[in-house]
Design a protein around this motif. Sequence first.
Motif, short mmCIF file in Angstrom:
data_model
loop_
_atom_site.label_atom_id
_atom_site.label_comp_id
_atom_site.label_asym_id
_atom_site.label_seq_id
_atom_site.Cartn_x
_atom_site.Cartn_y
_atom_site.Cartn_z
N SER A 68 -3.58 10.07 1.97
CA SER A 68 -2.96 8.90 1.41
C SER A 68 -2.07 8.47 2.52
O SER A 68 -1.80 7.16 2.81
CB SER A 68 -2.22 9.04 0.16
OG SER A 68 -2.90 9.21 -0.99
N THR A 69 -1.21 9.18 2.94
CA THR A 69 -0.18 8.64 4.18
C THR A 69 -0.97 8.46 5.54
O THR A 69 -0.77 7.32 6.00
CB THR A 69 0.71 10.20 4.44
OG1 THR A 69 1.44 10.70 3.46
CG2 THR A 69 1.49 10.00 5.67
N THR A 72 -2.65 4.98 4.67
CA THR A 72 -1.61 3.77 4.32
C THR A 72 -0.94 3.61 5.67
O THR A 72 -0.71 2.22 6.11
CB THR A 72 -0.51 4.40 3.30
OG1 THR A 72 -1.03 4.67 2.10
CG2 THR A 72 0.54 3.26 3.14
N PHE A 198 2.75 -1.23 2.31
CA PHE A 198 2.98 0.16 2.06
C PHE A 198 2.69 0.62 0.73
O PHE A 198 1.90 1.26 0.27
CB PHE A 198 4.15 0.78 2.65
CG PHE A 198 4.24 2.13 2.27
CD1 PHE A 198 3.91 3.06 3.11
CD2 PHE A 198 4.93 2.68 1.12
CE1 PHE A 198 3.96 4.51 3.18
CE2 PHE A 198 4.91 3.91 1.11
CZ PHE A 198 4.66 4.88 1.92
N TRP A 202 -0.68 2.05 -0.98
CA TRP A 202 -0.35 3.64 -1.55
C TRP A 202 -0.68 3.68 -3.01
O TRP A 202 -1.50 4.63 -3.35
CB TRP A 202 0.94 3.89 -1.19
CG TRP A 202 1.38 5.21 -1.68
CD1 TRP A 202 1.84 5.57 -3.15
CD2 TRP A 202 1.40 6.40 -0.97
NE1 TRP A 202 1.78 6.89 -3.04
CE2 TRP A 202 1.85 7.69 -1.93
CE3 TRP A 202 1.10 6.70 0.34
CZ2 TRP A 202 1.69 8.88 -1.44
CZ3 TRP A 202 1.28 8.16 0.80
CH2 TRP A 202 1.47 9.10 -0.04
N ASP A 203 -0.54 2.64 -3.49
CA ASP A 203 -0.83 2.58 -5.26
C ASP A 203 -2.06 1.83 -5.46
O ASP A 203 -2.62 2.07 -6.48
CB ASP A 203 0.31 1.50 -6.00
CG ASP A 203 1.78 2.04 -5.95
OD1 ASP A 203 1.79 3.35 -5.76
OD2 ASP A 203 2.68 1.39 -5.73
N THR A 219 -7.69 10.20 -1.72
CA THR A 219 -6.21 9.85 -1.72
C THR A 219 -5.70 10.56 -3.23
O THR A 219 -6.59 10.93 -3.74
CB THR A 219 -5.72 8.48 -1.66
OG1 THR A 219 -6.42 7.93 -2.75
CG2 THR A 219 -6.35 7.79 -0.55
N THR A 221 -4.18 9.03 -5.59
CA THR A 221 -4.53 7.98 -6.74
C THR A 221 -5.89 8.29 -7.06
O THR A 221 -6.37 8.45 -8.34
CB THR A 221 -4.46 6.55 -6.28
OG1 THR A 221 -4.91 6.29 -5.06
CG2 THR A 221 -2.73 6.50 -6.16
N SER A 245 2.89 10.90 -7.35
CA SER A 245 2.15 9.73 -6.73
C SER A 245 3.01 8.67 -6.35
O SER A 245 2.84 7.89 -5.28
CB SER A 245 0.96 9.27 -7.39
OG SER A 245 0.21 8.30 -6.80
N ALA A 249 6.17 5.37 -2.86
CA ALA A 249 6.32 4.05 -2.95
C ALA A 249 7.76 3.44 -3.47
O ALA A 249 8.39 2.63 -2.99
CB ALA A 249 5.12 3.28 -3.68
#
Length: 270
Positions: A68-69, A72, A198, A202-203, A219, A221, A245, A249
């Motif tokens: 995810s990082t 993103t 971001f 991310w979400d 990821t 999520t 998660s 954010a």
Amino acid sequence: MRALLSPAARRFLMLPLGLVLVVMLFPFFVIGRSSIEVTDAAGASVFSTRNWTTLFAHLPVARQLFNSTVITLGSVGVILLISSLAAFALTKLRFRFGGPLLGAVAASMMIPMQSIILTEFINFAAFSLTDNFLSVIITYAALGVPFGTFLMTSFMRDVPDELMEAAQIDGMSYWGIFTRIILPLSAPALLAVAVLQFIQIWDDLLVALIFLQEPAVRTITVGLAVLQSGRVLDIPVLLAGSLLSALPAMLAYLLFQRYLIGGLMLGIGK
């Protein structure tokens, strides 16, 4: 505005604001409490790390947080680069059809992501780019560049042209003007775009769920969504994962909220 309000008026305004704060934070309190609360053999609720242990046992949390990082930060970096370059060209480099082009960029923000996601998947599958970070980063960048360009254009439009003219007289190139003058002055707008994108990337679940099917590239999520539909149906475990998660954010917003609001207000004001 603060100076225009009397102390009594400010105290009166704090009451509804406090109620709004409680309403907004209460779900996070429930999630946090539920993630560390279990029922013992006697049926009583006790605090334990069992839910978190189960989450880490069934989900490669560290790997998915890393995925995810990377996705993103890569997407945000591409968005900032292209948006700032496009805004610089639209505001400081005079060329034909600049106005209609900006209008087209603004109009593209109205296109719903769901209407293009299937076509994007087919195109990337043709180039064997599914289950690849590159396909997701390109898709997120394509969705975020119009907004970033529109906001950056609104901000850069009122950067004095005299600064650019003086730099040109001194022999500075367009690239030098962009990197040494325009970008430092546009830092508030860049931060606003970065924080908003971001949080959104991310979400997001839909894009990553469609493009990243292999477990190794999922990821956080997507991992939680698969976990919910698979082996683990324990709600407190899923709540622990949801809290984990959501933390990046939330931290991004809390750390940069001053710059976010300031950048947006400057863009709107200009």
